[in-house]
Design a protein around this motif. Structure first.
Motif, PDB file in Angstrom:
ATOM      1  N   LEU A   2      55.952  28.600  27.379  1.00  0.00           N
ATOM      2  CA  LEU A   2      55.499  29.877  26.833  1.00  0.00           C
ATOM      3  C   LEU A   2      54.596  30.588  27.828  1.00  0.00           C
ATOM      4  CD1 LEU A   2      54.604  28.827  23.182  1.00  0.00           C
ATOM      5  CD2 LEU A   2      56.653  30.001  23.970  1.00  0.00           C
ATOM      6  N   ARG A   3      54.810  31.882  28.000  1.00  0.00           N
ATOM      7  CA  ARG A   3      53.994  32.703  28.895  1.00  0.00           C
ATOM      8  C   ARG A   3      52.856  33.333  28.101  1.00  0.00           C
ATOM      9  NH1 ARG A   3      58.996  33.968  29.108  1.00  0.00           N
ATOM     10  NH2 ARG A   3      58.669  36.067  28.361  1.00  0.00           N
ATOM     11  N   VAL A   4      51.623  33.196  28.620  1.00  0.00           N
ATOM     12  CA  VAL A   4      50.421  33.661  27.928  1.00  0.00           C
ATOM     13  C   VAL A   4      49.677  34.673  28.794  1.00  0.00           C
ATOM     14  CG1 VAL A   4      48.200  32.957  26.929  1.00  0.00           C
ATOM     15  CG2 VAL A   4      50.186  31.417  26.777  1.00  0.00           C
ATOM     16  N   ILE A   5      49.171  35.736  28.161  1.00  0.00           N
ATOM     17  CA  ILE A   5      48.279  36.697  28.813  1.00  0.00           C
ATOM     18  C   ILE A   5      46.972  36.701  28.034  1.00  0.00           C
ATOM     19  CG2 ILE A   5      47.831  39.162  29.209  1.00  0.00           C
ATOM     20  CD1 ILE A   5      50.760  39.461  29.955  1.00  0.00           C
ATOM     21  N   ILE A   6      45.846  36.699  28.763  1.00  0.00           N
ATOM     22  CA  ILE A   6      44.521  36.714  28.156  1.00  0.00           C
ATOM     23  C   ILE A   6      43.820  38.009  28.555  1.00  0.00           C
ATOM     24  CG2 ILE A   6      42.272  35.581  28.047  1.00  0.00           C
ATOM     25  CD1 ILE A   6      43.820  32.944  28.649  1.00  0.00           C
ATOM     26  N   VAL A   7      43.347  38.767  27.545  1.00  0.00           N
ATOM     27  CA  VAL A   7      42.661  40.037  27.779  1.00  0.00           C
ATOM     28  C   VAL A   7      41.296  39.950  27.102  1.00  0.00           C
ATOM     29  CG1 VAL A   7      42.807  42.544  27.623  1.00  0.00           C
ATOM     30  CG2 VAL A   7      44.919  41.186  27.717  1.00  0.00           C
ATOM     31  N   GLU A   8      40.254  39.853  27.903  1.00  0.00           N
ATOM     32  CA  GLU A   8      38.882  39.652  27.412  1.00  0.00           C
ATOM     33  C   GLU A   8      37.919  40.258  28.411  1.00  0.00           C
ATOM     34  OE1 GLU A   8      35.556  39.028  25.959  1.00  0.00           O
ATOM     35  OE2 GLU A   8      36.992  37.958  24.690  1.00  0.00           O
ATOM     36  N   ASP A   9      37.018  41.115  27.953  1.00  0.00           N
ATOM     37  CA  ASP A   9      36.116  41.795  28.882  1.00  0.00           C
ATOM     38  C   ASP A   9      34.943  40.930  29.331  1.00  0.00           C
ATOM     39  OD1 ASP A   9      35.124  42.085  26.227  1.00  0.00           O
ATOM     40  OD2 ASP A   9      33.852  43.739  26.860  1.00  0.00           O
ATOM     41  N   GLU A  10      34.599  39.897  28.587  1.00  0.00           N
ATOM     42  CA  GLU A  10      33.514  39.018  29.022  1.00  0.00           C
ATOM     43  C   GLU A  10      34.089  37.956  29.957  1.00  0.00           C
ATOM     44  OE1 GLU A  10      30.547  37.762  26.234  1.00  0.00           O
ATOM     45  OE2 GLU A  10      31.220  39.288  24.802  1.00  0.00           O
ATOM     46  N   GLU A  11      33.705  38.073  31.237  1.00  0.00           N
ATOM     47  CA  GLU A  11      34.301  37.231  32.269  1.00  0.00           C
ATOM     48  C   GLU A  11      34.161  35.739  31.987  1.00  0.00           C
ATOM     49  OE1 GLU A  11      34.489  36.702  37.097  1.00  0.00           O
ATOM     50  OE2 GLU A  11      32.844  37.860  36.231  1.00  0.00           O
ATOM     51  N   ILE A  12      33.005  35.306  31.515  1.00  0.00           N
ATOM     52  CA  ILE A  12      32.801  33.878  31.291  1.00  0.00           C
ATOM     53  C   ILE A  12      33.742  33.340  30.206  1.00  0.00           C
ATOM     54  CG2 ILE A  12      30.916  34.102  29.613  1.00  0.00           C
ATOM     55  CD1 ILE A  12      29.612  31.670  31.137  1.00  0.00           C
ATOM     56  N   ILE A  13      34.014  34.145  29.191  1.00  0.00           N
ATOM     57  CA  ILE A  13      34.943  33.738  28.132  1.00  0.00           C
ATOM     58  C   ILE A  13      36.371  33.745  28.664  1.00  0.00           C
ATOM     59  CG2 ILE A  13      35.901  34.351  25.874  1.00  0.00           C
ATOM     60  CD1 ILE A  13      33.085  35.429  25.181  1.00  0.00           C
ATOM     61  N   LYS A  15      37.507  33.570  31.835  1.00  0.00           N
ATOM     62  CA  LYS A  15      37.726  32.512  32.822  1.00  0.00           C
ATOM     63  C   LYS A  15      37.695  31.137  32.160  1.00  0.00           C
ATOM     64  CE  LYS A  15      38.260  35.221  36.283  1.00  0.00           C
ATOM     65  NZ  LYS A  15      39.585  35.437  36.854  1.00  0.00           N
ATOM     66  N   GLY A  16      36.838  30.988  31.139  1.00  0.00           N
ATOM     67  CA  GLY A  16      36.809  29.735  30.400  1.00  0.00           C
ATOM     68  C   GLY A  16      38.140  29.434  29.734  1.00  0.00           C
ATOM     69  N   LEU A  17      38.725  30.442  29.101  1.00  0.00           N
ATOM     70  CA  LEU A  17      40.032  30.259  28.473  1.00  0.00           C
ATOM     71  C   LEU A  17      41.109  29.934  29.503  1.00  0.00           C
ATOM     72  CD1 LEU A  17      39.973  33.164  25.871  1.00  0.00           C
ATOM     73  CD2 LEU A  17      40.085  30.729  25.349  1.00  0.00           C
ATOM     74  N   VAL A  18      41.075  30.637  30.607  1.00  0.00           N
ATOM     75  CA  VAL A  18      42.098  30.427  31.646  1.00  0.00           C
ATOM     76  C   VAL A  18      41.989  29.036  32.255  1.00  0.00           C
ATOM     77  CG1 VAL A  18      42.891  31.169  33.939  1.00  0.00           C
ATOM     78  CG2 VAL A  18      42.337  32.886  32.200  1.00  0.00           C
ATOM     79  N   HIS A  19      40.763  28.599  32.555  1.00  0.00           N
ATOM     80  CA  HIS A  19      40.588  27.399  33.364  1.00  0.00           C
ATOM     81  C   HIS A  19      40.231  26.122  32.607  1.00  0.00           C
ATOM     82  CE1 HIS A  19      41.135  29.725  36.961  1.00  0.00           C
ATOM     83  NE2 HIS A  19      40.219  30.590  36.559  1.00  0.00           N
ATOM     84  N   THR A  20      39.794  26.211  31.352  1.00  0.00           N
ATOM     85  CA  THR A  20      39.397  24.981  30.660  1.00  0.00           C
ATOM     86  C   THR A  20      40.385  24.519  29.593  1.00  0.00           C
ATOM     87  OG1 THR A  20      38.039  26.143  29.023  1.00  0.00           O
ATOM     88  CG2 THR A  20      36.941  25.410  31.044  1.00  0.00           C
TER      89      THR A  20
END
Length: 100
Positions: A2-13, A15-20
């Protein structure tokens, strides 16, 4: 996969979703992430994801507007992240068939 896109203006959130999150264990791959709804709409058009995870309140275009415009072009599942309690947001999300 499944291909996922994450759209969030708070960088820490974002990047956390992308990398953790262990995306591979869920048979997913993050194909893009960005910090506002307009860029998110462009990513959706470009990558045609299976799932979009987005915040509601963001600069340029909010998550509800982004999902509404994108779903007119291409069908996908969505999850909205928010800490806001306004019921109007929930009603708009339900009308877009958002999961969370």
């Amino acid at each position: 996969m499944l291909r996922v896109i994450i759209v969030e203006d708070e960088e820490i959130i974002r990047k956390g979703l992308v990398h953790t999150v262990d995306w591979l264990s869920m048979h997913c791959t993050v194909v893009g992430d960005t910090d506002d709804g307009q860029k998110g709409l462009q990513l959706i058009q470009q990558h045609r994801p299976d799932l979009v995870i987005t915040d509601i309140r963001m600069p340029v275009m909010n998550g509800i507007e982004m999902l509404g415009q994108a779903l007119k072009i291409y069908p996908f599942h969505s999850i909205i992240l928010t800490s806001y309690t306004e019921f109007e947001y929930a009603k708009q999300a339900i009308s877009l068939k958002v999961f969370e």
